[in-house]
Design an enzyme around this catalytic site. Structure first.
Site, PDB file in Angstrom:
ATOM      1  N   TYR A  36       0.824  -1.210   0.000  1.00 45.41           N
ATOM      2  CA  TYR A  36       0.000   0.000   0.000  1.00 45.41           C
ATOM      3  C   TYR A  36       0.861   1.264   0.000  1.00 45.41           C
ATOM      4  CZ  TYR A  36      -3.778   3.259   1.059  1.00 45.41           C
ATOM      5  OH  TYR A  36      -4.661   4.308   1.006  1.00 45.41           O
TER       6      TYR A  36
ATOM      7  N   GLU B  84       1.515   6.330  -7.062  1.00 44.21           N
ATOM      8  CA  GLU B  84       0.359   7.057  -7.594  1.00 44.21           C
ATOM      9  C   GLU B  84       0.552   8.564  -7.427  1.00 44.21           C
ATOM     10  OE1 GLU B  84      -3.426   5.618  -6.050  1.00 44.21           O
ATOM     11  OE2 GLU B  84      -2.597   3.602  -5.904  1.00 44.21           O
TER      12      GLU B  84
END
Length: 218
Positions: free
Chosen positions: A144, A151
């Protein structure tokens, strides 16, 4: 009969998307090792787009009650990934050769290979082995942060190209008397990540504690 059809559909769905992400992982790693990070996106583009877009069905599954996953948790995760997949990488080719693409697709694909195989096994057999359960609720501890960082980095890198191109922006005057600036919308997305990412990570930690503690009592 309805329950059997539901399980069959979810099993097919999960394993189909699993194979899509397995393709992404294989192409990403082999390309990274053979020719370098600059060629990774070209190698994974089609399976990445198909596998990630297929996740839209998960929102529908939640809305119609096929699965118990809360749409409030599913929607932001899938929405942010679709934004990066289509709104950044597909829309702005200048971002595709950056090294963050490699960390992005590897983080995503490892996470999804584990997740879809976990749910696919549960639908087929009624339960998943303890090692797969542990991976399902532990791999995000590393994947994550690396995925989210990638991102954020790619959205930030794309800002200069978004601003220069004016793509997806609507300027005044126009028939609708409405303006929209994709550059500022993208900045807003970046800002949403600030409170959103820690909140989602905390939520997943809670889910991990619940799932692993429950498995110990079984």
């Amino acid at each position: 009969m309805a329950a059997a059809l539901k399980r069959a559909y979810l099993a097919v769905y999960n394993w189909a998307v699993f194979f899509g992400w397995a393709q992404v992982f294989y192409y990403a790693v082999t390309t990274l090792l053979q020719t370098g990070h600059q060629d990774v996106y070209a190698a994974v583009q089609r399976p990445l787009q198909l596998a990630q877009t297929a996740a839209v069905l998960e929102i529908i599954h939640g809305l119609v009650g096929l699965v118990r996953s809360p749409v409030s948790a599913t929607l932001p995760q899938i929405g942010s990934r679709l934004f990066v997949t289509w709104g950044i990488l597909w829309s702005f080719p200048e971002t595709r050769t950056h090294m963050l693409v490699s960390s992005l697709v590897i983080s995503w694909s490892v996470t999804e290979i584990i997740r879809y195989s976990f749910f696919g096994t549960k639908e087929l057999l009624g339960s998943a082995p303890s090692w797969l359960l542990w991976l399902r609720y532990s791999s995000f501890l590393i994947m994550y942060p690396t995925g989210i960082s990638s991102e954020l980095g790619l959205i930030y890198i794309a800002l200069q190209y978004i601003k220069a191109s004016g793509k997806y922006s609507l300027r005044l005057p126009n028939t609708w008397n409405y303006s929209f600036d994709y550059f500022y919308a993208s900045i807003m997305v970046l800002l949403i990540y600030v409170p959103g990412s820690p909140h989602m990570y905390t939520y997943m930690l809670g889910q991990r504690k619940k799932a692993l503690s429950k498995s110990k009592t079984m």
